[in-house]
Design an enzyme around this catalytic site. Structure first.
Site, PDB file in Angstrom:
ATOM      1  N   GLY A  32      34.053 -19.524   5.815  1.00 13.78           N
ATOM      2  CA  GLY A  32      32.846 -19.054   5.863  1.00 13.78           C
ATOM      3  C   GLY A  32      32.773 -19.928   7.687  1.00 13.78           C
ATOM      4  O   GLY A  32      31.579 -20.094   7.912  1.00 13.78           O
ATOM      5  N   ASN A  69      34.152 -24.636   2.608  1.00 18.00           N
ATOM      6  CA  ASN A  69      32.568 -24.115   3.211  1.00 18.00           C
ATOM      7  C   ASN A  69      31.219 -22.526   2.931  1.00 18.00           C
ATOM      8  O   ASN A  69      30.701 -23.029   3.399  1.00 18.00           O
ATOM      9  CB  ASN A  69      33.119 -24.410   4.820  1.00 18.00           C
ATOM     10  N   SER A 126      26.083 -30.207  -1.155  1.00 20.37           N
ATOM     11  CA  SER A 126      24.582 -29.816  -0.761  1.00 20.37           C
ATOM     12  C   SER A 126      23.928 -31.705  -1.164  1.00 20.37           C
ATOM     13  O   SER A 126      24.298 -31.163  -2.586  1.00 20.37           O
ATOM     14  CB  SER A 126      23.797 -28.155  -0.840  1.00 20.37           C
ATOM     15  N   TYR A 152      22.565 -21.936  -7.588  1.00 20.30           N
ATOM     16  CA  TYR A 152      23.133 -22.927  -6.304  1.00 20.30           C
ATOM     17  C   TYR A 152      22.943 -24.735  -6.430  1.00 20.30           C
ATOM     18  O   TYR A 152      23.988 -25.032  -5.936  1.00 20.30           O
ATOM     19  CB  TYR A 152      21.786 -23.103  -4.956  1.00 20.30           C
ATOM     20  N   ALA A 209      23.873 -25.482  -9.022  1.00 13.95           N
ATOM     21  CA  ALA A 209      25.035 -25.887 -10.244  1.00 13.95           C
ATOM     22  C   ALA A 209      26.240 -25.856  -9.817  1.00 13.95           C
ATOM     23  O   ALA A 209      27.447 -25.826  -9.846  1.00 13.95           O
ATOM     24  CB  ALA A 209      24.071 -24.803 -11.324  1.00 13.95           C
ATOM     25  N   LYS A 257      26.451 -26.653  -6.568  1.00 17.46           N
ATOM     26  CA  LYS A 257      26.974 -27.237  -5.492  1.00 17.46           C
ATOM     27  C   LYS A 257      27.133 -28.592  -6.469  1.00 17.46           C
ATOM     28  O   LYS A 257      28.286 -29.556  -5.810  1.00 17.46           O
ATOM     29  CB  LYS A 257      25.635 -27.638  -4.546  1.00 17.46           C
ATOM     30  N   ILE A 308      19.560 -28.178   7.383  1.00 21.56           N
ATOM     31  CA  ILE A 308      20.743 -28.182   8.534  1.00 21.56           C
ATOM     32  C   ILE A 308      19.783 -26.623   8.997  1.00 21.56           C
ATOM     33  O   ILE A 308      20.369 -25.664   8.160  1.00 21.56           O
ATOM     34  CB  ILE A 308      21.952 -28.050   8.503  1.00 21.56           C
TER      35      ILE A 308
HETATM   36  N1  LIG Z   1      22.558 -24.701   6.281  1.00 26.53           N
HETATM   37  C1  LIG Z   1      21.883 -26.235   5.216  1.00 26.53           C
HETATM   38  O1  LIG Z   1      21.084 -26.292   5.166  1.00 26.53           O
HETATM   39  C2  LIG Z   1      22.793 -26.264   4.317  1.00 26.53           C
HETATM   40  C3  LIG Z   1      21.949 -27.757   3.597  1.00 26.53           C
HETATM   41  C4  LIG Z   1      23.744 -28.302   2.542  1.00 26.53           C
HETATM   42  C5  LIG Z   1      24.226 -27.074   2.403  1.00 26.53           C
HETATM   43  N2  LIG Z   1      25.477 -26.059   3.061  1.00 26.53           N
HETATM   44  C6  LIG Z   1      25.909 -25.471   2.821  1.00 26.53           C
HETATM   45  O2  LIG Z   1      27.039 -25.222   4.036  1.00 26.53           O
HETATM   46  C7  LIG Z   1      27.791 -23.961   3.946  1.00 26.53           C
HETATM   47  C8  LIG Z   1      27.593 -23.379   4.995  1.00 26.53           C
HETATM   48  O3  LIG Z   1      25.844 -23.217   5.148  1.00 26.53           O
HETATM   49  P1  LIG Z   1      25.279 -22.373   6.880  1.00 26.53           P
HETATM   50  O4  LIG Z   1      24.117 -23.555   6.545  1.00 26.53           O
HETATM   51  O5  LIG Z   1      26.319 -22.549   7.960  1.00 26.53           O
HETATM   52  O6  LIG Z   1      24.942 -20.870   5.912  1.00 26.53           O
HETATM   53  P2  LIG Z   1      25.795 -19.701   7.481  1.00 26.53           P
HETATM   54  O7  LIG Z   1      24.905 -18.380   6.670  1.00 26.53           O
HETATM   55  O8  LIG Z   1      25.656 -19.933   8.743  1.00 26.53           O
HETATM   56  O9  LIG Z   1      27.045 -19.183   7.124  1.00 26.53           O
HETATM   57  C9  LIG Z   1      27.474 -19.068   6.204  1.00 26.53           C
HETATM   58  C10 LIG Z   1      28.862 -18.268   6.197  1.00 26.53           C
HETATM   59  O10 LIG Z   1      29.692 -17.796   4.943  1.00 26.53           O
HETATM   60  C11 LIG Z   1      30.122 -17.051   5.038  1.00 26.53           C
HETATM   61  N3  LIG Z   1      30.009 -16.039   3.588  1.00 26.53           N
HETATM   62  C12 LIG Z   1      29.091 -15.664   2.759  1.00 26.53           C
HETATM   63  N4  LIG Z   1      30.112 -15.731   2.032  1.00 26.53           N
HETATM   64  C13 LIG Z   1      31.342 -15.717   2.212  1.00 26.53           C
HETATM   65  C14 LIG Z   1      32.563 -14.970   0.820  1.00 26.53           C
HETATM   66  N5  LIG Z   1      32.521 -14.673  -0.169  1.00 26.53           N
HETATM   67  N6  LIG Z   1      33.591 -14.854   1.762  1.00 26.53           N
HETATM   68  C15 LIG Z   1      33.863 -15.428   2.725  1.00 26.53           C
HETATM   69  N7  LIG Z   1      32.666 -16.334   3.570  1.00 26.53           N
HETATM   70  C16 LIG Z   1      30.900 -16.159   3.216  1.00 26.53           C
HETATM   71  C17 LIG Z   1      28.790 -16.117   5.280  1.00 26.53           C
HETATM   72  O11 LIG Z   1      29.027 -15.116   5.899  1.00 26.53           O
HETATM   73  C18 LIG Z   1      28.339 -17.230   6.346  1.00 26.53           C
HETATM   74  O12 LIG Z   1      28.872 -16.698   7.929  1.00 26.53           O
HETATM   75  C19 LIG Z   1      27.497 -23.342   2.620  1.00 26.53           C
HETATM   76  O13 LIG Z   1      27.968 -23.595   1.689  1.00 26.53           O
HETATM   77  C20 LIG Z   1      26.509 -23.721   2.317  1.00 26.53           C
HETATM   78  O14 LIG Z   1      25.593 -24.168   1.096  1.00 26.53           O
HETATM   79  C21 LIG Z   1      23.888 -25.635   4.060  1.00 26.53           C
END
Ligand SMILES: NC(=O)c1ccc[n+]([C@@H]2O[C@H](COP(=O)([O-])OP(=O)(O)OC[C@H]3O[C@@H](n4cnc5c(N)ncnc54)[C@H](O)[C@@H]3O)[C@@H](O)[C@H]2O)c1
Length: 271
Positions: free
Chosen positions: A12, A89, A166, A179, A181, A183, A212
């Site tokens: 990701g 990620n 998360s 989500y 579950a 995490k 974030i």
């Molecule tokens: N932003 C937040 O508040 C937050 C908080 C806690 C955890 N997270 C976690 O952080 C991680 C990144 O999230 P983010 O905020 O950068 O989101 P984001 O949407 O900016 O980036 C996520 C990326 O993952 C890619 N992706 C989605 N499904 C995919 C798959 N099946 N295979 C490969 N790539 C895939 C997407 O194309 C995207 O580029 C995630 O696991 C999310 O659950 C985010």
């Protein structure tokens, strides 16, 4: 430089936290395999990494597909010849329209009456496909990538694996049972594998961010974002850089005695 001559694979990596981690690692001298399900974003970030003077390769693939993940690791090793750090990620946060409307109604009620008797109504109406896809990307994807990475890292006797959890996995989020579950599952997986492989020189840890400011939050109703900020003692959303700094720490020898830990940059919303 904390990661000089190391090589990482970040899933990701085409957006948000994954992109920021890729750039932060690159500034520390680390070459990067940039995975994303969207090929154009993986390539764009690989180019940004190369502009920082280290090697990079784009690795487009759906991490929920185990065969595609095996091929991705083969391409990564063919292109970059090593793997020292894996960041699991990739993720999604899909909120259905009726759940969004319910959340907005709940928040309105809290704002006017000080409490709410409503519910997000997410679990009763969730389709099998929605549930399975969330678990497949977050939890299956983390397992598939970890399985491939361990084969390489065990051979080398050194490795760092960082799993993106998360606060949803620590406290639960009412509107996102799938989500939460996934995490929570990632946290359990992190602790189990950490115990399994520390004797082989591989450290496995997790990051459990709060809210974030990335495109992942775009589907959330504006009122919910305002409510989140109001409930966060720091009074703001986190920045991707604040999570990337945690990832650099967990990838480097600075965290050499951290094994199976969950670090939570969250502005105090979960203490
Ligand atoms: N932003 C937040 O508040 C937050 C908080 C806690 C955890 N997270 C976690 O952080 C991680 C990144 O999230 P983010 O905020 O950068 O989101 P984001 O949407 O900016 O980036 C996520 C990326 O993952 C890619 N992706 C989605 N499904 C995919 C798959 N099946 N295979 C490969 N790539 C895939 C997407 O194309 C995207 O580029 C995630 O696991 C999310 O659950 C985010």
């Amino acid at each position: 430089m904390k990661l000089k001559s190391k090589v990482a694979l970040i899933t990701g990596g085409g957006s948000g936290l994954g992109r920021e981690i890729a750039l932060a690692f690159a500034r520390e001298g680390c070459a990067i395999g940039v995975n994303d399900i969207r090929p154009e974003t993986a390539e764009a970030v690989a180019q940004e990494v190369r502009a920082l003077g280290v090697d990079a390769t784009a690795l487009p693939c759906d991490v929920a597909d185990s065969r595609a993940v095996m091929k991705m690791f083969a391409k990564h090793m063919g292109d970059l010849q090593a793997l020292d750090v894996l960041v699991n990620n990739a993720g999604i946060a899909f909120v259905e329209e009726h759940v969004k409307r319910n959340i907005e109604a709940m928040i309105q009620e809290i704002m006017t009456a000080g409490r709410t008797t409503r519910s997000a109504e997410a679990t009763k109406t969730m389709e099998d496909g929605h549930w399975r896809r969330t678990l497949a990307i977050h939890l299956d994807g983390t397992f598939y990538c970890t399985r491939e990475a361990l084969k390489i890292m065990e051979f080398n006797g050194w490795g760092a694996i960082i799993n993106m959890a998360s606060i949803a996995g620590l406290t639960g989020i009412a509107a996102a049972p799938d989500y939460s579950a996934a995490k929570a599952g990632i946290i359990g997986f992190t602790k189990s594998v950490a115990r399994e492989v520390i004797g082989r020189g591989i450290r496995v840890n997790a990051i459990a961010p709060g809210y974030i400011d990335t495109p992942l939050l775009d589907p959330l109703p504006d009122l919910m974002k305002q409510m989140v900020v109001a409930q966060t003692p720091a009074g703001r959303l986190g920045t991707p850089a604040e999570v990337a700094a945690t990832a650099v720490f967990l990838a480097s020898d600075d965290s050499s005695y951290f094994v199976g830990q969950v670090l939570s940059p969250n502005g105090g919303i979960c203490i």
